[in-house]
Enzyme design. Structure first.
Site, mmCIF file in Angstrom:
data_model
loop_
_atom_site.group_PDB
_atom_site.id
_atom_site.type_symbol
_atom_site.label_atom_id
_atom_site.label_comp_id
_atom_site.label_asym_id
_atom_site.label_seq_id
_atom_site.Cartn_x
_atom_site.Cartn_y
_atom_site.Cartn_z
ATOM 1 N N TYR A 18 0.828 -1.209 0.000
ATOM 2 C CA TYR A 18 0.000 0.000 0.000
ATOM 3 C C TYR A 18 0.865 1.263 0.000
ATOM 4 C CZ TYR A 18 -4.702 -1.902 0.793
ATOM 5 O OH TYR A 18 -5.909 -2.512 0.658
ATOM 6 N N ASP B 190 -2.938 -18.323 -0.274
ATOM 7 C CA ASP B 190 -3.910 -19.033 -1.127
ATOM 8 C C ASP B 190 -4.579 -20.156 -0.342
ATOM 9 O OD1 ASP B 190 -1.404 -20.231 -1.072
ATOM 10 O OD2 ASP B 190 -1.443 -20.907 -3.154
ATOM 11 N N ASP C 3 -12.235 -9.142 4.119
ATOM 12 C CA ASP C 3 -13.500 -9.108 3.363
ATOM 13 C C ASP C 3 -14.090 -10.512 3.253
ATOM 14 O OD1 ASP C 3 -13.536 -6.392 2.919
ATOM 15 O OD2 ASP C 3 -13.806 -6.552 0.743
HETATM 16 C C1 IPM Z 1 -10.450 -1.316 3.830
HETATM 17 C C2 IPM Z 1 -10.686 -0.654 2.505
HETATM 18 C C3 IPM Z 1 -9.531 0.297 2.206
HETATM 19 C C4 IPM Z 1 -8.256 -0.527 2.155
HETATM 20 C C5 IPM Z 1 -9.740 1.130 0.934
HETATM 21 C C6 IPM Z 1 -11.010 1.939 0.995
HETATM 22 C C7 IPM Z 1 -8.564 2.020 0.646
HETATM 23 O O1 IPM Z 1 -10.862 -1.606 1.514
HETATM 24 O O2 IPM Z 1 -10.351 -0.583 4.843
HETATM 25 O O3 IPM Z 1 -10.377 -2.540 3.866
HETATM 26 O O4 IPM Z 1 -7.917 -1.082 1.095
HETATM 27 O O5 IPM Z 1 -7.579 -0.621 3.176
HETATM 28 MG MG MG Z 2 -10.933 -3.598 2.210
#
Ligand code: IPM
Ligand code: MG
Length: 376
Positions: free
Chosen positions: A145, A227, A255
């Site tokens: 990032y 994975d 997620d």
């Molecule tokens: C999260 C989101 C963020 C990330 C985005 C909005 C930049 O997906 O907080 O998981 O990738 O960290």
């Molecule tokens: Mg995210």
């Protein structure tokens, strides 16, 4: 005099402002019934920051956050800013900038299956019948990032793009220590996730986690390639307690963990720096497709407030009351659109906020004597 506690509230974009609105109802009850003195002030971040101040993280916001005891954030981003260069978009100029400015390196994302929502999980009943409660601990200020160099260049007519996945030992050590301390306290096991069969940065990650683990001989730790981890999470989520991982893998796996609970609208998160200063935000994003329809689920935002009460205000007992109220609302069958199979009968964002507020007052009344005697 009750001690003043200042929260900087950053509603942001998309459904952010709507779900933040519901947390004010809870804060009001906390002040009125639970003897707290929470004061709030709102600041712009993300797209709304760009619109009002020409930047995703206005100076005013930064100063306001610095003066506060904790930050409660809604969400940032939306399609109207997609045309901007990457570094000016709300996510990067607002959220990621804020994370980096405050050095919020440690991100906790609890993904818990509510029995009342079991039917919504995309996983088969027999896989989740024992429930699961996974805490993703995601490194938040390092890795790909933020790694440099990054960019898009041209080689003749052909474009190429690059990002850098980079981890320093100290970055891995400090997040690993936190994971091991949580595991030790709560008697949980750790699964550290990497891609050390391919990436150098992951080899350092794995070796460093192994080194730190020697200081916590009572904590059980295992290592998985990402994975395999992605596959194991859907095959048998209850095998996990804590997942410790890097920024990018944590983004993806959190997620996945969120979705298998039934809805991404239920997942809070907390981020901390070395001084334990904290920022709290839902893990689900700005959901611009459902913005201003009064259908967004405010639970992730209210649970984020609950984490704030637990970790920054250090009132875990009060946080439990909020969590219990949410559970009771769900038990009674009240569901927002994202968590019901009956798409004709659902409660709105505002109704859900009102219900949780009412149930919180009920919880207070049920436990009033106890609370007064404990001086909470
Ligand atoms: C999260 C989101 C963020 C990330 C985005 C909005 C930049 O997906 O907080 O998981 O990738 O960290
Ligand atoms: Mg995210």
């Amino acid at each position: 005099m009750k001690k003043k506690f200042k929260i900087a509230i950053l509603p942001g974009d998309g459904i952010g402002p709507e779900v933040i609105k519901e947390t004010y109802k809870i804060i009001h009850v906390l002040n009125q019934y639970f003897n707290l003195n929470i004061q709030t002030k709102e600041y712009d971040i993300g797209g709304i920051g760009i619109k009002n101040h020409g930047t995703g993280l206005p100076n005013e916001t930064l100063i306001g956050c610095k003066k506060s005891d904790a930050i409660l954030l809604g969400s940032v981003g939306g399609p109207q800013w997609n045309h901007l260069p990457l570094d000016q978009q709300p996510e990067r100029s607002g959220l990621l900038n804020l994370r980096k400015k405050f050095n919020f390196f440690c991100n906790l994302r609890p993904a818990k299956l509510y029995r009342e929502l079991q039917d919504l999980s995309p996983l088969r009943k027999e896989i989740i019948s024992n429930g699961f409660n996974i805490l993703c601990i995601r490194e938040l200020t390092g890795g790909i990032y933020f790694g440099l160099p990054k960019g898009i260049k041209k080689n003749g007519k052909e474009k190429y793009a690059f990002d850098t996945e980079i981890y320093h030992e100290f970055e891995i050590k400090r997040i690993a220590h936190i994971a091991f301390q949580i595991a030790q306290k709560k008697r949980l096991k750790i699964t550290s996730v990497d891609k050390s069969n391919v990436l150098e940065s992951s080899i350092l990650w794995r070796n460093t986690v192994k080194k730190i683990s020697k200081k916590y001989p009572d904590v059980s730790v295992s290592h998985l390639y990402v994975d395999n981890a992605a596959m194991q999470i859907i095959k048998n989520p209850c095998q996990f307690d804590i997942i410790l991982t890097s920024n990018l893998f944590g983004d993806i796996l959190s997620d996945e963990c969120a979705m298998i609970t039934g809805s991404i609208g239920m997942l809070p998160s907390a981020s901390f720096n070395e001084k334990k200063f904290g920022m709290y935000e839902p893990a689900g994003g700005s959901a611009p497709d459902i913005q201003n329809k009064n259908i967004a689920n405010p639970i992730a935002q209210i649970l984020s407030l609950s984490m704030l009460i637990e970790y920054s205000l250090k009132k875990p007992e009060i946080s439990k009351f909020i969590n219990t109220s949410i559970k009771n609302v769900l038990k009674k069958g009240y569901k927002t659109l994202d968590i019901t199979n009956n798409k004709k009968k659902y409660v709105t964002t505002e109704e859900m906020g009102n219900l949780i507020t009412e149930f919180l007052i009920k919880e207070y009344e049920k436990n009033e004597k106890n609370l007064i005697s404990k001086n909470i």
